[in-house]
Design a protein around this motif. Sequence first.
Motif, PDB file in Angstrom:
ATOM      1  N   PHE A 144       1.189  -1.001  -0.131  1.00 63.09           N
ATOM      2  CA  PHE A 144       0.556   0.405   0.061  1.00 63.09           C
ATOM      3  C   PHE A 144       0.689   1.050   0.029  1.00 63.09           C
ATOM      4  O   PHE A 144       0.475   2.367  -0.486  1.00 63.09           O
ATOM      5  N   THR A 145       2.121   1.171   0.840  1.00 64.27           N
ATOM      6  CA  THR A 145       2.984   2.497   0.686  1.00 64.27           C
ATOM      7  C   THR A 145       3.697   3.055  -0.662  1.00 64.27           C
ATOM      8  O   THR A 145       3.249   3.851  -1.109  1.00 64.27           O
ATOM      9  N   ASN A 146       3.992   2.047  -1.262  1.00 64.76           N
ATOM     10  CA  ASN A 146       4.203   1.822  -3.044  1.00 64.76           C
ATOM     11  C   ASN A 146       3.294   2.718  -3.641  1.00 64.76           C
ATOM     12  O   ASN A 146       3.792   3.304  -4.681  1.00 64.76           O
ATOM     13  N   ALA A 147       1.957   2.225  -3.075  1.00 68.58           N
ATOM     14  CA  ALA A 147       1.350   2.134  -4.156  1.00 68.58           C
ATOM     15  C   ALA A 147       1.112   3.934  -4.004  1.00 68.58           C
ATOM     16  O   ALA A 147       0.736   4.652  -5.207  1.00 68.58           O
ATOM     17  N   LEU A 148       1.076   4.237  -2.892  1.00 66.38           N
ATOM     18  CA  LEU A 148       0.878   5.390  -2.350  1.00 66.38           C
ATOM     19  C   LEU A 148       1.438   6.373  -2.995  1.00 66.38           C
ATOM     20  O   LEU A 148       1.335   7.116  -3.588  1.00 66.38           O
ATOM     21  N   SER A 149       2.835   5.807  -2.386  1.00 67.47           N
ATOM     22  CA  SER A 149       3.960   7.017  -3.308  1.00 67.47           C
ATOM     23  C   SER A 149       3.797   6.904  -5.001  1.00 67.47           C
ATOM     24  O   SER A 149       3.961   8.069  -5.328  1.00 67.47           O
ATOM     25  N   ASP A 150       3.177   6.110  -5.141  1.00 69.10           N
ATOM     26  CA  ASP A 150       3.586   6.377  -7.164  1.00 69.10           C
ATOM     27  C   ASP A 150       2.235   7.439  -6.878  1.00 69.10           C
ATOM     28  O   ASP A 150       2.657   7.588  -7.734  1.00 69.10           O
ATOM     29  N   VAL A 151       1.201   7.068  -7.075  1.00 70.15           N
ATOM     30  CA  VAL A 151       0.406   8.696  -6.733  1.00 70.15           C
ATOM     31  C   VAL A 151       0.631   9.887  -6.325  1.00 70.15           C
ATOM     32  O   VAL A 151       0.474  10.571  -7.663  1.00 70.15           O
ATOM     33  N   TRP A 161       7.542  15.104  -0.654  1.00 73.29           N
ATOM     34  CA  TRP A 161       6.061  14.687   0.398  1.00 73.29           C
ATOM     35  C   TRP A 161       7.271  13.522   1.369  1.00 73.29           C
ATOM     36  O   TRP A 161       8.091  12.622   0.663  1.00 73.29           O
ATOM     37  N   ALA A 162       6.459  13.731   1.613  1.00 70.45           N
ATOM     38  CA  ALA A 162       6.831  11.988   2.500  1.00 70.45           C
ATOM     39  C   ALA A 162       5.419  10.535   3.107  1.00 70.45           C
ATOM     40  O   ALA A 162       4.382  11.675   3.603  1.00 70.45           O
ATOM     41  N   VAL A 163       5.452   9.414   2.721  1.00 72.57           N
ATOM     42  CA  VAL A 163       4.552   9.016   3.110  1.00 72.57           C
ATOM     43  C   VAL A 163       4.390   8.080   4.582  1.00 72.57           C
ATOM     44  O   VAL A 163       6.132   7.386   4.954  1.00 72.57           O
ATOM     45  N   ASP A 164       3.612   8.079   5.604  1.00 75.32           N
ATOM     46  CA  ASP A 164       3.790   7.502   7.418  1.00 75.32           C
ATOM     47  C   ASP A 164       2.204   7.048   7.381  1.00 75.32           C
ATOM     48  O   ASP A 164       1.467   6.978   6.843  1.00 75.32           O
ATOM     49  N   PHE A 165       2.565   5.317   7.723  1.00 72.23           N
ATOM     50  CA  PHE A 165       1.409   4.740   7.497  1.00 72.23           C
ATOM     51  C   PHE A 165       1.334   4.068   9.437  1.00 72.23           C
ATOM     52  O   PHE A 165       2.039   3.792   9.565  1.00 72.23           O
ATOM     53  N   ARG A 166       0.723   4.537  10.078  1.00 73.80           N
ATOM     54  CA  ARG A 166       0.714   4.503  11.394  1.00 73.80           C
ATOM     55  C   ARG A 166      -0.135   4.143  12.090  1.00 73.80           C
ATOM     56  O   ARG A 166      -1.547   4.245  11.291  1.00 73.80           O
ATOM     57  N   PRO A 167      -0.703   3.710  13.605  1.00 76.44           N
ATOM     58  CA  PRO A 167      -2.288   3.072  14.024  1.00 76.44           C
ATOM     59  C   PRO A 167      -2.645   4.082  14.637  1.00 76.44           C
ATOM     60  O   PRO A 167      -2.156   4.746  14.367  1.00 76.44           O
ATOM     61  N   SER A 168      -3.875   4.182  14.256  1.00 75.77           N
ATOM     62  CA  SER A 168      -4.804   5.526  14.922  1.00 75.77           C
ATOM     63  C   SER A 168      -4.120   5.695  15.759  1.00 75.77           C
ATOM     64  O   SER A 168      -4.367   7.191  16.623  1.00 75.77           O
TER      65      SER A 168
END
Length: 218
Positions: A144-151, A161-168
């Motif tokens: 998902f991170t790769n997909a979002l980074s590609d978008v 820009w930077a992307v982070d996935f973390r628990p709510s």
Amino acid sequence: MSNNYIFADEAGCFTFNRKQNVSKYFIICTVTTTSLDVGHALHELRHQLLWEKAEVGDFFHATVDSQAIRNRVFEEILKHDFQVQATICEKAKAQPHVCKEKSRFYKYPWFYQFKHGISRHVDKDMRVMITAASIGTKKERATFTNALSDVMSQTIKGVPWAVDFRPSHCDPCLQLADYCAWAIQRKWELGDTRSYDLIEDRISYEYELWKYGKTLYY
């Protein structure tokens, strides 16, 4: 250089059938803001509710919070400046090759969300931090991170820009996104607009991705 923060959550599931407790829609919801004050305010609100002996969970989560808690959360967040964007997917209209893999399906609404709902509000003198609520397994999150980074590389050009996935529970601003996603989902799934009406004037983009599709694949 100014900061633009994007906090994202999703509503609905990756299950593609009409069985009980399966969502009709998959919704991507983002909250954009240039300030983290709303997160600090939610942190303080939880402390205040504890002083009041209110029954609160480990963090704010609209699906399980009582209506009394939801009322306080909405009251607090509406004191702050933020905008909401949402892309709605009626899952039965997704062609089989689109929903064959979770990451492929996930990428579709994100592309439209960024291209039409977010990128036009990003200036060249900004840098963008997107924080999304964690979903799936560790391996799936990497996909998902790769997909979002590609978008982001396709839709936000020339901007750091930077992307982070973390628990709510790790970030109160993700709890803001959770509440907005929940309100929008209630409208689309159940026709319940009580909470949606509270945030409607903050919604800058709400798009049904396959609105004009006629074919249902299940």
